[in-house]
Design an enzyme around this catalytic site. Structure first.
Site, mmCIF file in Angstrom:
data_model
loop_
_atom_site.group_PDB
_atom_site.id
_atom_site.type_symbol
_atom_site.label_atom_id
_atom_site.label_comp_id
_atom_site.label_asym_id
_atom_site.label_seq_id
_atom_site.Cartn_x
_atom_site.Cartn_y
_atom_site.Cartn_z
ATOM 1 N N GLY A 195 0.427 -0.683 0.094
ATOM 2 C CA GLY A 195 0.263 0.241 -0.189
ATOM 3 C C GLY A 195 0.757 1.495 0.216
ATOM 4 O O GLY A 195 0.274 2.283 0.867
ATOM 5 N N HIS A 235 -7.795 -4.767 17.882
ATOM 6 C CA HIS A 235 -7.966 -3.141 17.189
ATOM 7 C C HIS A 235 -9.169 -2.299 16.769
ATOM 8 O O HIS A 235 -9.406 -3.064 15.230
ATOM 9 C CB HIS A 235 -6.477 -3.121 16.408
#
EC number: 1.1.1.37
Length: 329
Positions: A12, A188
């Protein structure tokens, strides 16, 4: 200075986090001021051109520690010989998307990346998954890299950890450097549990220093857990620079160790500690030394903390069952 560059792969790479991350890696902040790096940028084909533009900027910065930059759209090539992998690229959840669709889409990213790491990465590979849902994406990648020790796959809760430090420091009017032993437990996600009951502020318990259980339960915990959404609302875009900074912190600590008398938070494969089912990639209080994370043992958990941890761990277990049902693990 070491003469052999460390290969660092960032997925990414053309995204906002990647852009905020790459220049700091090239400057030496990831591994230290005496360790040269070679950057390997992985992107989807339609974003390769943008990643190539970032590579040009990296070259133009003339970083003394940057030994080269390569751009790939093929995972097998991108992870060949990699020592450190930061898996930032992921499929974000879009409006109306069901969780199963999100997990399936990310399985299509992290399964082949795990396979590529398994087949070609260096023996000392360390993997940090940043792209969400980070814990379960890490589990998918780890499952498809059976020849790599499971402990080498981690997910990032250091951003949550840093956010918790910042909120506690702000509440108490002290520098962030005075806050020690903050813990993020679990996933998370919005179910995470930022724990200050074992934190230390100038030798006192963090919770005692605050002296306000209502603030902890009703303001501190939800503020940290939902900070990402708050930033999107205010900034108009998701956290990028702070996420990149936390990724740098995570890898630097993993490689160089935690300071004496302190610990950090990282999502690592559970060994059953604190009742977290073995194999779940869950956030724990950890120390690092010799290039390994170790879970801090022996912390007492009151009923409030136990309930919060259990809720987040249940979510992780549900995500694991969902990706198992999809055939991703």
């Amino acid at each position: 200075m070491s003469s052999t560059p460390v290969n660092v792969t960032v997925t990414g790479a053309a995204g906002q986090i990647g852009y905020a991350l790459l220049f700091r890696i090239a400057s030496g902040q990831l591994l230290g001021a005496d360790t040269p790096v070679k950057l390997r940028l992985l992107e989807i084909p339609q974003a390769v051109r943008a990643a190539e533009g970032t590579a040009l900027e990296l070259e133009d910065s003339a970083f003394p520690l940057l030994a080269g930059v390569d751009v790939f759209d093929d995972a097998k090539r991108a992870f060949e010989g990699t020592n450190v992998a930061l898996l930032v690229g992921a499929r974000p959840r879009t409006k109306g998307m069901e969780r199963g669709d999100l997990l399936s889409a990310n399985g299509g990213i992290f399964k082949p990346q795990g396979e590529a790491i398994n087949s070609g990465a260096a023996e000392d590979i360390r993997v940090l998954v940043v792209g969400n849902p980070a814990n379960t994406n890490a589990l998918i990648a780890q499952t498809h890299a059976p020849d790599v020790p499971a402990e080498r796959f981690t997910a990032m809760t250091r951003l949550d950890h840093n956010r918790a430090i910042a909120q506690l420091a702000k509440k108490l009017g002290v520098p962030s450097a005075e806050i020690k032993k903050i813990t993020i437990w679990g996933n998370h996600s919005a179910t995470q549990y930022p724990d200050i009951f074992h934190a230390e502020v100038g030798g006192r318990s963090g919770a005692e220093a605050v002296g306000d259980q209502a603030w902890i339960a009703d303001e501190f915990i939800p503020r940290v857990a939902k900070r990402g959404a708050e930033i999107i609302e205010v900034r108009g875009a998701s956290s990028a620079a702070s996420a990149a900074s936390a990724a740098i912190d995570h890898i630097f600590t993993w490689v160089n160790g935690t300071p004496a008398g302190d610990w950090t938070s990282a999502a690592i494969p559970s060994d059953g500690s604190y009742g977290v089912p073995e194999g779940l990639i869950s956030s724990f209080p950890v120390t690092a030394s010799g290039g390994r994370f170790e879970i801090v043992q022996g912390l007492e958990l009151d009923a409030f903390s136990r309930e919060k941890i259990d809720a987040s761990v249940r979510e992780l277990a549900e995500e694991r069952e969902a990706v198992r049902a999809l055939g991703l693990i």
